[in-house]
Design an enzyme around this catalytic site. Structure first.
Site, PDB file in Angstrom:
ATOM      1  N   LYS A 231       0.812  -0.586  -0.226  1.00  0.00           N
ATOM      2  CA  LYS A 231      -0.024   0.064  -0.164  1.00  0.00           C
ATOM      3  C   LYS A 231       0.569   1.016   0.330  1.00  0.00           C
ATOM      4  O   LYS A 231       1.764   1.152   0.183  1.00  0.00           O
ATOM      5  CB  LYS A 231      -0.910  -0.110   0.969  1.00  0.00           C
ATOM      6  CG  LYS A 231      -1.945  -0.791   0.865  1.00  0.00           C
ATOM      7  CD  LYS A 231      -3.500  -1.067   2.076  1.00  0.00           C
ATOM      8  CE  LYS A 231      -4.754  -1.592   1.599  1.00  0.00           C
ATOM      9  NZ  LYS A 231      -5.386  -1.456   2.321  1.00  0.00           N
ATOM     10  N   ARG A 265      -3.885 -10.327   4.906  1.00  0.00           N
ATOM     11  CA  ARG A 265      -3.932 -10.425   3.201  1.00  0.00           C
ATOM     12  C   ARG A 265      -2.643  -9.954   2.179  1.00  0.00           C
ATOM     13  O   ARG A 265      -2.566  -8.834   2.609  1.00  0.00           O
ATOM     14  CB  ARG A 265      -5.252  -8.958   2.779  1.00  0.00           C
ATOM     15  CG  ARG A 265      -6.059  -9.907   1.511  1.00  0.00           C
ATOM     16  CD  ARG A 265      -7.237  -8.343   1.652  1.00  0.00           C
ATOM     17  NE  ARG A 265      -8.138  -8.882   0.157  1.00  0.00           N
ATOM     18  CZ  ARG A 265      -7.324  -7.717  -0.790  1.00  0.00           C
ATOM     19  NH1 ARG A 265      -6.736  -6.697  -0.024  1.00  0.00           N
ATOM     20  NH2 ARG A 265      -7.468  -7.625  -2.194  1.00  0.00           N
TER      21      ARG A 265
END
Length: 286
Positions: A231, A265
């Site tokens: 991210k 995840r």
């Protein structure tokens, strides 16, 4: 034999898959959720797996590399991502779910905030509804979760960032409301997973803050899912492009495991499998 696009998993088989997953979560050994984005525009892997052939190949690799869960998404949730219609999203995910959600394969999670997509995906065999809007974007989602007897991952996503909030208190209040909504819909508490929502409605600093306050989620007794893979907050800290954020991702995820995360995840399944195996082997040594 390949399953048809309209294939449906028998309810008893789907419940068996769900219960096996819940049993594994009860053992407190962190699990890996491998990401399969069948989208043209996801921030990291958009367009790489948006054909059926490439999706099935990547799903096989995810399983081979040691994932425990397969998360399939048909709409990018990146900042500025293009919204798609319900039918377009379903067209993207229907065939992969029909082919991949079987009794003896990895449990499948559907990454969606749309209740109708959740209903269709669970009929096809998905056992987790991974809603990055925490059942707040589509007001029918809580009922869909209850009706399908699915597990649901509720993400702390307040929509817009506010640097002035008490982050821990706001997150606690958000999940308190989510628990109330779930109870009213008839969702059992044991079917709820919590995600601190890194990258969703947060300032740069708050992305680190929710990870630092992961204990607030762990204390609820619900399994905690952390999704930080590649991210932008990692890129901002390290200066690395999206394809070179593995080290930052691993560091954040392993810290989260130490703080009690139950599911990671990730895009990079093999590397996380190796890291978790090492930590677990050291922890079990005598």
């Amino acid at each position: 034999m390949q399953r048809r696009k309209d294939a449906r998993m028998e309810k008893a088989d789907r419940i068996e898959v769900r219960e096996r997953l819940l049993d594994r979560l009860s053992h407190k050994t962190p699990l890996i959720m491998g990401i399969l984005n069948v989208t043209p525009d996801s921030f990291s892997d958009g367009g790489q797996h948006d054909s059926l052939a490439t999706a099935l190949t990547h799903a096989a690799e995810i399983a081979q590399y040691g994932a425990d869960i397969l998360d399939i998404g048909g709409e990018s949730t990146r900042p500025g991502g293009q919204a798609v219609s319900l039918e377009e999203e379903w067209a993207r995910v229907a065939e992969p779910i029909a082919r991949l959600a079987t009794k003896d394969a990895l449990p499948v999670s559907i990454d969606t905030y749309k209740a109708e997509i959740a209903r269709r995906a669970t009929k096809a065999g998905a056992v987790i509804i991974n809603d990055v809007w925490g059942m707040t974007r589509d007001k029918a989602m809580a009922d869909a979760v209850a009706e399908t007897e699915s597990l649901v991952c509720i993400t702390y996503n307040r929509g817009e960032a506010d640097a002035g909030i008490d982050l821990r208190q706001d997150m606690t209040d958000f999940f308190g409301r989510a628990f109330d909504m779930a109870a009213q819909a008839g969702i059992p508490r044991e079917h709820i997973l919590l995600d601190p929502g890194v990258g969703f409605g947060k300032t740069y600093e708050q992305n680190f803050g929710v990870l630092a306050h992961l204990d607030a989620l762990v204390e609820t007794g619900c399994p905690v899912l952390v999704g930080v893979s590649r991210k932008s907050f990692i890129g901002r800290l390290t200066g690395k492009p999206v394809e070179d954020r593995l080290i930052g991702t691993l560091a954040a995820n392993l810290d989260s495991v130490q703080r009690g995360a139950a599911i990671l995840r990730v895009h990079d399944v093999a590397e996380h499998r190796e890291a978790l195996d090492m930590i677990q082997s050291i922890g079990s040594a005598r």
